[in-house]
Enzyme design. Structure first.
Site, PDB file in Angstrom:
ATOM      1  CE  LYS A 357      -4.393   0.711   0.030  1.00  0.00           C
ATOM      2  NZ  LYS A 357      -5.502  -0.129  -0.941  1.00  0.00           N
ATOM      3  CB  ALA A 358       1.775   3.920  -2.088  1.00  0.00           C
TER       4      ALA A 358
END
Length: 844
Positions: A357-358
Site C-alpha cells: 500500500k502507498a
C-alpha cells in the site's frame, strides 16, 4: 533541430506578443531551448552565463534563465530570488512570462540579471550548486525552505532536506513513546535548535557521505563515524529528548539502503528503508514488512509498504482539512499504510504479487478547490517518479544511486482514494520514459486497457459467492430455493453495494429481500423487502438511496434522509436496528463497529440482529469487535480479506495482461477476457469459501481466525516455494510453468503465453508458480496438510504431489471407460478426486 523554421514558428504561436517584442533574439532562443528541455514534464531547466553587455565599472553581471514547468509564477519568482539572496547575488532586474505547454499545462520562463555581493564568486562550482538548488526549489517542503532560507542559511539545501525528511520519518516512531514531546512540530524544533543543529548537520553529512556516488562510506567507516557522533552528542547534548532524536537519526542513516539524494533532476527525496527502523519499542510485536519506501516532497510525505519482493497495492491520497487533523494523520500515517498493506497481503494469497500500500499525506489546508487539485496531481507525480528513481536500473541510476540492498525490486501500484485517470496515464507514461521493465503494468486500471471494477462488479462477484456458501452453512438456507433477508451499508450508486444488488437479483430474484440499506445520503427500510425495480433503477442511474421513491415502499417501509436530525440518527443506526438473516457492509467508514459499540448490533435479549456478516467493505468491523460478536452472540463473520479479495485478483490479471498483451490486443479481446476473469473470480472465491467453512466446522475457532489461518498457510507456502524454486533446475522449473498458464484467463494464455519468458520478469514467473502451487495445495488438502510439512521439504512434497495428481487424473480417465454400475463409478471417482493424490503420497 530545435531552431528549424517550423519549430520556431510553432513556439512563437505559443508565446504572447509582449514576450516576443521585448525579448532580444539571443535571449528568446536561449529560453526556447530551456522550454524544450522541460516540455511534457514537471521539471525545471536552468542556464547561467556572464552578461558582457550589462557588466560595468569592473562589476561582472550574469543572466540566470530558468524554465519552470507547472509552477505557480509567483512561487517561481519567490523561490529563485530567495535562493540567489542565499548565495549572495542581487537581482538587478527580472522578466517573467508564461508559455502554454498544451495538455501538460504551462511553463513559466524567468530571466534575471544578477550581480554578486559580499564577496560572492561567479565561478563554475557556485553556478553548478545554484543550478542544482534552483531545480530543487520547486519540490522543497515549507519546513526545508524555512530551515535553509531563514533559520540556518549556512546549512545548504541538500543537508536541510535530509534533516527535515528524517524528522518526518521519526514522527510515527517516536510519537508512540511520547505523543506530546515528539509531536512533528516539536521534533523539527528540537533537532534544528541553534544548540543542537550542528549535530543534525553532521548526521546529514554522514548520510551524504554514505551515499556519495564517487566514494560511498564502507560499513566500517560508517560505524566509526557513527560512534564519534554518538560520543559528541552524549557529551554535548543534555536534553534527553534531543539525544534520543539525534541517535534515531543516526539509526536512520544505517537503515537506509538506497536514496536518490544525488539524482540531479529528482522531484522529491526518497529513502529505501530497512523496515526494522520503523519499529517502536513501545508497540506490540508484529510482522516486519519486506520493504519500506519513504518519500519527502513539497507539501506531501508518502510511505510505500510491502510484504513481498514483488507486490501490488493501491496508492491513496489523504488530505486532512485542518492543521489538527493533519498532525494526527501524520502520527498515524505509517501505521495506516502498514495496516492496509498487511490486509492486502492476506487478501493477495491467490496471486503472484504480495500485499502493499502507498499512503501519501498531502497538505492542502487553506487551498481553493483548484489549488488543492493542483497540489494533489503534483504530489502523485513526485511520489511515483521518486519510487521510480529507487527501482529502475538505468545508466543514470547506476551512476548516481548507491545500492546497499543489492536486489532488483518489482512493485505495482493501483488507484485508490483521490487518484484519478489522469494520474494513471501520467504514471504509466513516466514509467516507460524512466525505463521501468513493464511500464504498462506499473499502475493498474488504465482507462482503455484495464478492467473497470465498478463496471464489471468484480469485487461483488466474490462477495456474493461467500454469501451464498455462508447462507447454506450458517443458516441452512439454499438461496436459490429459500427466501432470505439482507441489510446493507453502501448505496446503490456505490461499486460494491450497487453491483451486489444487481448480482443478488440476477442469482436469486425475489428470494433475496433487502430489508434495509444505508449510505451517505440516508437509508431506506422495509421489513417486506425494498422494491427491486426501484432499487435497480437507482443502480442504473447511479443514484444514492435518498432517491428511493417512497411510493414504492410497503406499508411498514420508510426512507430517512440526512437533512434532518432524526434522519441522521436512523441512517447511523440502521445496520444495528434492522433484523435480517445477513448483514453485508459494502460501504461505510472503517471501524464503524468496534469493541466499544459492538453490543448495539445485538438485540435486547443478547441475540444478534443478524447471525451472519459478510464483509464487502474493508475494516468495517475491527478485529476485537469481530471476536466479541462471535464470543457473545455466535455471529459468523466472513472477513474482508476473504470476502472482497476478487478486486485485487482482477488487478493482478490487469498486470499480467499489461505484460503479455499490447493495449490493442487486450482491447480487441476484452469482452472474452473479462468473461473468463469473472469465471476465475467465482471459482477462486468458492474454493476458499468451501475450505473456510469446512475448517471452521471441523476445527472450531471463529471464522475470521480461520480466514487468517488460510491466508497465512497460503502465503507461507508461497514464500517457501519461491525460495526453493531458486534452487530448481531449469528443467524442473519448466515442468511447473503450466501452473502459471492455468492461472491465467484462457484467451490471454492462448494469445501470449509462448512469449512469457521474454515479456515477464523471472521473479514474477517464480512467484506466480509458487502462489499457484501453494493455493492448489491449501484449497485442496487444507491448512493442516501444509502447516505440518517442514518448510525445507515443502517444495519436494509439492512436486511429488503434482506427479501423483497427474497419475490420479490418468487413473480417473481410465476408470471413466470401464463397465461398472454408474453409482459405484461415481463414488470411486469422488474418492479419487478428494484424496487420491494425497493418499498416493502417503502423507496423512
Amino acid at each position: 533541430p530545435t531552431f528549424e523554421r517550423e519549430n520556431i514558428i510553432a513556439y512563437l504561436e505559443k508565446c504572447s506578443e509582449s514576450y516576443i517584442t521585448r525579448s532580444d533574439p539571443r535571449r528568446f532562443l536561449k529560453q526556447m531551448q530551456l522550454f524544450e528541455k522541460v516540455t511534457g514534464t514537471d521539471g525545471i531547466a536552468v542556464d547561467i552565463e556572464e552578461s558582457y553587455l550589462d557588466s560595468k565599472h569592473g562589476e561582472t553581471q550574469y543572466w540566470v534563465d530558468a524554465a519552470f514547468a507547472n509552477t505557480l509564477p509567483h512561487f517561481a519568482l519567490e523561490q529563485a530570488t530567495q535562493l540567489l539572496f542565499l548565495h549572495n547575488f542581487d537581482v538587478q532586474r527580472a522578466h517573467l512570462d508564461n508559455v502554454s505547454d498544451g495538455d501538460n499545462g504551462t511553463i513559466t520562463l524567468l530571466r534575471m540579471l544578477v550581480s554578486p555581493v559580499n564577496g560572492a564568486r561567479g565561478d563554475e562550482a557556485t553556478f553548478n550548486l545554484m543550478k542544482q538548488e534552483l531545480k530543487r526549489s520547486k519540490w522543497l517542503t515549507p519546513a526545508t525552505m524555512d530551515l535553509v532560507y531563514e533559520q540556518q542559511p549556512w546549512m545548504g539545501v541538500r543537508r536541510g532536506e535530509v534533516i527535515t525528511a528524517m524528522c518526518t520519518i521519526m514522527h510515527p516512531i517516536m510519537s508512540k513513546e511520547n505523543a506530546i514531546a515528539f509531536s512533528k512540530g516539536n521534533i523539527i524544533e528540537t533537532v534544528t535548535k541553534d544548540r543542537y543543529v550542528k549535530h543534525a548537520a553532521a548526521i546529514a553529512d554522514l548520510f551524504l557521505d554514505r551515499f556519495h556516488p564517487k566514494g560511498p562510506l564502507s560499513e566500517s567507516e560508517l560505524e566509526r563515524r557513527s560512534d564519534e557522533l554518538k560520543k559528541a552528542i552524549d557529551s554535548d547534548v543534555e536534553d534527553t529528548n534531543a539525544q534520543e532524536l539525534l541517535f534515531k537519526m543516526i539509526d536512520i542513516v544505517k537503515h537506509t539502503l538506497r536514496t536518490n539524494i544525488y539524482m540531479n533532476n529528482r522531484y522529491a527525496l526518497g529513502f529505501r528503508l530497512d523496515p526494522k527502523i520503523m519499529v517502536s519499542s513501545k508497540e506490540k510485536p508484529r510482522d516486519i514488512p519486506y520493504g519500506v519506501f519513504y518519500i519527502h516532497g513539497r507539501r506531501f510525505d508518502g510511505y510505500h509498504v510491502r510484504f513481498r519482493d514483488i507486490a501490488r497495492g493501491g496508492l491513496r491520497l489523504v488530505t486532512p482539512s485542518s492543521p489538527e487533523q493533519f498532525s494526527l494523520e501524520s502520527a498515524h500515517q505509517y501505521d495506516e499504510c502498514y495496516g492496509l498493506a498487511f490486509a492486502q497481503q492476506l487478501k493477495n494469497k491467490d496471486i503472484p504479487e504480495g500485499g502493499s500500500k502507498a499512503v501519501v499525506l498531502v497538505d492542502t489546508i487553506g487551498l481553493s478547490k483548484g489549488g488543492k487539485d493542483f497540489v494533489m496531481r503534483k504530489s502523485v507525480k513526485a511520489f511515483t517518479d521518486t519510487i521510480l528513481d529507487l527501482v529502475v536500473d538505468t545508466e543514470e541510476t547506476r551512476k548516481e544511486i548507491v545500492d546497499f540492498h543489492g536486489k532488483k525490486e518489482v512493485l505495482y501500484l493501483g488507484p485508490d482514494e483521490q487518484v484519478i485517470p489522469e494520474d494513471i496515464n501520467w504514471v504509466i507514461q513516466r514509467a516507460a520514459k524512466r525505463g521501468y521493465d513493464t511500464p504498462a503494468a506499473f499502475m493498474s486500471s488504465k482507462p482503455r486497457a484495464g478492467i473497470n471494477h465498478k463496471q464489471y462488479g468484480v469485487t461483488s462477484e466474490g462477495v456474493n459467492v461467500y454469501l451464498d456458501v455462508a447462507l447454506k452453512h450458517v443458516l441452512g438456507k439454499d438461496p436459490k430455493q429459500d427466501s432470505f433477508t439482507i441489510k446493507m451499508t453502501g448505496g446503490p450508486d456505490g461499486d460494491v453495494a450497487g453491483n451486489e444488488l444487481k448480482i443478488l437479483h440476477r442469482e436469486y430474484g425475489d428470494n433475496a429481500k433487502i430489508v434495509g440499506i444505508a449510505d451517505h445520503s440516508g437509508c431506506a427500510e422495509d421489513p417486506d423487502g425494498l422494491n427491486w425495480d426501484e432499487l435497480l433503477r437507482l443502480v442504473t442511474f447511479n443514484l444514492s438511496i435518498d432517491h428511493f421513491d417512497p411510493a414504492r415502499l410497503g406499508p411498514n417501509g420508510a426512507v430517512h434522509k440526512v437533512d434532518t436530525e432524526s434522519g441522521v440518527k436512523a441512517r447511523n443506526s440502521m445496520h444495528n436496528r434492522i433484523e435480517a438473516d445477513a448483514f453485508v457492509p459494502a460501504g461505510g467508514r472503517p471501524n464503524t463497529i468496534d469493541v466499544h459499540n459492538y453490543r448495539h448490533f445485538l438485540k435486547a435479549d443478547g441475540t444478534p440482529s443478524a447471525p451472519l456478516i459478510v464483509e464487502g467493505a474493508n475494516l468495517f468491523v475491527t478485529d476485537e469487535a469481530r471476536q466479541a460478536l462471535f464470543d457473545d452472540a455466535g455471529i459468523a463473520i466472513v472477513k474482508d480479506s476473504s470476502a472482497n479479495k476478487c478486486g485485487v485478483i482482477t488487478s493482478s490479471y490487469e498486470i499480467c495482461s499489461a505484460m503479455l498483451l499490447s493495449e490493442e490486443e487486450f482491447f480487441e479481446n476484452k469482452d472474452q477476457i473479462v468473461k473468463e476473469v469473472l469465471d476465475k473470480l467465482r471459482q477462486l472465491a468458492r474454493m476458499e469459501a468451501e475450505l473456510l467453512f469446512r475448517e471452521f466446522e471441523h476445527y472450531g475457532g471463529s471464522l475470521p481466525q480461520v480466514s487468517k489461518v488460510i491466508s497465512d498457510a497460503v502465503n507461507s507456502a508461497t514464500d517457501a516455494l519461491a525460495i526453493a524454486l531458486e534452487t530448481f533446475s531449469e528443467q524442473d522449473r519448466e515442468k511447473l510453468l503450466p501452473l502459471f498458464r492455468d492461472h491465467l484467463p484462457k484467451t490471454m494464455a492462448d494469445m501470449a503465453f509462448d512469449h512469457v519468458r521474454e515479456r515477464v520478469p523471472e521473479q514474477y514467473i517464480r512467484n506466480a508458480i509458487a502462489s499457484c502451487l501453494a493455493s492448489k495445495l491449501v484449497y485442496k488438502e487444507g491448512t493442516k496438510f501444509v502447516e505440518t510439512l517442514p518448510k525445507q521439504k515443502l517444495a519436494a512434497v509439492a512436486l511429488r504431489y503434482l506427479e501423483k495428481e497427474h497419475e490420479v487424473a490418468v487413473l480417473k480417465e481410465a476408470l471413466e471407460g470401464t463397465a461398472m454400475p454408474e453409482e459405484e463409478k461415481k463414488s470411486i471417482l469422488k474418492l479419487l478426486d478428494a484424496g487420491g493424490a494425497r493418499t498416493a503420497l502417503g502423507i496423512f
